[in-house]
Motif scaffolding. Structure first.
Motif, PDB file in Angstrom:
ATOM      1  N   PRO A  64     -36.599 -26.729  92.362  1.00  0.00           N
ATOM      2  CA  PRO A  64     -36.710 -26.023  91.070  1.00  0.00           C
ATOM      3  C   PRO A  64     -35.414 -25.303  90.689  1.00  0.00           C
ATOM      4  O   PRO A  64     -34.598 -24.985  91.565  1.00  0.00           O
ATOM      5  N   ALA A  65     -35.249 -25.011  89.398  1.00  0.00           N
ATOM      6  CA  ALA A  65     -34.092 -24.241  88.939  1.00  0.00           C
ATOM      7  C   ALA A  65     -34.095 -22.877  89.624  1.00  0.00           C
ATOM      8  O   ALA A  65     -35.156 -22.279  89.836  1.00  0.00           O
ATOM      9  N   GLY A  66     -32.918 -22.428  90.013  1.00  0.00           N
ATOM     10  CA  GLY A  66     -32.793 -21.141  90.688  1.00  0.00           C
ATOM     11  C   GLY A  66     -32.865 -21.244  92.196  1.00  0.00           C
ATOM     12  O   GLY A  66     -32.699 -20.251  92.900  1.00  0.00           O
ATOM     13  N   ARG A  77     -15.373 -33.157 103.682  1.00  0.00           N
ATOM     14  CA  ARG A  77     -14.875 -32.402 104.842  1.00  0.00           C
ATOM     15  C   ARG A  77     -15.602 -31.060 104.937  1.00  0.00           C
ATOM     16  O   ARG A  77     -15.034 -29.989 104.756  1.00  0.00           O
ATOM     17  N   ALA A  78     -16.904 -31.164 105.162  1.00  0.00           N
ATOM     18  CA  ALA A  78     -17.774 -29.985 105.247  1.00  0.00           C
ATOM     19  C   ALA A  78     -18.911 -30.341 106.195  1.00  0.00           C
ATOM     20  O   ALA A  78     -19.103 -31.513 106.531  1.00  0.00           O
ATOM     21  N   LYS A  79     -19.669 -29.315 106.619  1.00  0.00           N
ATOM     22  CA  LYS A  79     -20.825 -29.604 107.482  1.00  0.00           C
ATOM     23  C   LYS A  79     -22.074 -29.849 106.644  1.00  0.00           C
ATOM     24  O   LYS A  79     -22.962 -30.588 107.051  1.00  0.00           O
ATOM     25  N   PHE A  80     -22.150 -29.153 105.519  1.00  0.00           N
ATOM     26  CA  PHE A  80     -23.360 -29.221 104.691  1.00  0.00           C
ATOM     27  C   PHE A  80     -23.013 -29.309 103.212  1.00  0.00           C
ATOM     28  O   PHE A  80     -21.962 -28.824 102.795  1.00  0.00           O
ATOM     29  N   ILE A  81     -23.960 -29.871 102.456  1.00  0.00           N
ATOM     30  CA  ILE A  81     -23.958 -29.689 101.005  1.00  0.00           C
ATOM     31  C   ILE A  81     -25.205 -28.871 100.684  1.00  0.00           C
ATOM     32  O   ILE A  81     -26.301 -29.180 101.175  1.00  0.00           O
ATOM     33  N   PHE A  82     -25.024 -27.825  99.893  1.00  0.00           N
ATOM     34  CA  PHE A  82     -26.172 -27.089  99.349  1.00  0.00           C
ATOM     35  C   PHE A  82     -26.328 -27.537  97.897  1.00  0.00           C
ATOM     36  O   PHE A  82     -25.429 -27.324  97.078  1.00  0.00           O
ATOM     37  N   HIS A  83     -27.450 -28.172  97.605  1.00  0.00           N
ATOM     38  CA  HIS A  83     -27.706 -28.684  96.255  1.00  0.00           C
ATOM     39  C   HIS A  83     -28.428 -27.585  95.483  1.00  0.00           C
ATOM     40  O   HIS A  83     -29.615 -27.330  95.741  1.00  0.00           O
ATOM     41  N   ALA A  84     -27.721 -26.917  94.592  1.00  0.00           N
ATOM     42  CA  ALA A  84     -28.290 -25.798  93.824  1.00  0.00           C
ATOM     43  C   ALA A  84     -28.600 -26.285  92.419  1.00  0.00           C
ATOM     44  O   ALA A  84     -27.819 -27.033  91.828  1.00  0.00           O
ATOM     45  N   VAL A  85     -29.738 -25.839  91.907  1.00  0.00           N
ATOM     46  CA  VAL A  85     -30.120 -26.244  90.549  1.00  0.00           C
ATOM     47  C   VAL A  85     -29.995 -25.039  89.618  1.00  0.00           C
ATOM     48  O   VAL A  85     -30.769 -24.082  89.702  1.00  0.00           O
ATOM     49  N   GLY A  86     -28.978 -25.099  88.775  1.00  0.00           N
ATOM     50  CA  GLY A  86     -28.752 -24.014  87.824  1.00  0.00           C
ATOM     51  C   GLY A  86     -29.676 -24.149  86.626  1.00  0.00           C
ATOM     52  O   GLY A  86     -30.299 -25.192  86.405  1.00  0.00           O
ATOM     53  N   PRO A  87     -29.783 -23.075  85.835  1.00  0.00           N
ATOM     54  CA  PRO A  87     -30.596 -23.121  84.613  1.00  0.00           C
ATOM     55  C   PRO A  87     -29.859 -23.831  83.487  1.00  0.00           C
ATOM     56  O   PRO A  87     -28.638 -23.719  83.373  1.00  0.00           O
ATOM     57  N   VAL A  88     -30.611 -24.525  82.653  1.00  0.00           N
ATOM     58  CA  VAL A  88     -30.067 -25.030  81.384  1.00  0.00           C
ATOM     59  C   VAL A  88     -30.046 -23.840  80.431  1.00  0.00           C
ATOM     60  O   VAL A  88     -31.044 -23.098  80.346  1.00  0.00           O
TER      61      VAL A  88
END
Ligand code: APR
Length: 180
Positions: A64-66, A77-88
């Protein structure tokens, strides 16, 4: 631009986020985690197909957004991706500011949980989602600053701004934090 807040550092750079060497790279995703253009497209292009495959299996309902979810980082070249969902951005009456702040807070909490010392953020929601840049800068940087008082990690937070105009907006806000 670099500012030290106690034991933690907040940096602003004008660059491409996929070039960063940090523990966690934040993606500006959508609720379906379906990929897209902008940062999302760039991250998946470099990370490779395994990341999309992983998020599809681990998060079939999306995000969900937020909020934000974690995956491995594929070829980045990172250990993780954090997939963040911003607001429209819909004019400011739909909790957009609160949801943007929440994205940053959730990613910083994930960084602490996964023992990340460093994290790179894009300017979430300021592209396709049309969030006003000055307001995004103020709320994104203030939420990061607040996290330094409550979280032990990450020690380095880097905001990676793609173009000069957006870098300028973030730099003005960060300067105002320093000057008070
Ligand atoms: N590195 C850093 N920043 C970037 C990069 C990059 N490689 N590419 C674009 N940007 C910047 C844009 O200039 C903008 O300031 O990232 C910011 C966020 O823009 P978007 O990527 O459009 O993200 P957002 O506004 O949150 O919209 C998310 O766009 O791509 C789709 O799937 C994504 O549907 C979602 C939506």
């Amino acid at each position: 631009m670099k500012v030290q807040f106690g034991a933690s550092r907040l940096e602003l750079v004008q660059d491409d986020i996929t070039r960063q060497i940090v523990d966690a790279i934040v993606n500006a995703a959508n609720t379906d985690l379906a990929g897209g253009g902008g940062v999302d497209g760039a991250i998946h292009r470099i990370a490779g197909p395994s990341v999309m495959e992983e998020t599809r299996i681990r998060y079939p309902l999306g995000c969900p957004a937020g909020d934000a979810v974690v995956s491995s980082a594929g070829e980045l070249r990172a250990k993780f991706i954090f997939h963040a969902v911003g607001p429209v951005w819909r004019g400011g009456q739909q909790r957009e500011t609160e949801l943007l702040r929440s994205c940053f807070r959730r990613c910083l909490e994930l960084a602490e949980k996964h023992e990340c010392d460093s994290i790179a953020f894009p300017a979430i929601s300021t592209g396709v989602y049309r969030f006003p840049v000055d307001l995004a800068a103020e709320n994104s940087l203030d939420e990061i600053r607040k996290s330094f008082t409550t979280l032990v990690r990450p020690k380095l937070v880097r905001m990676v701004l793609f173009d000069a105009g957006i870098y300028g907006a973030f730099a003005r806000v960060l300067e105002s934090f320093v000057i008070g």
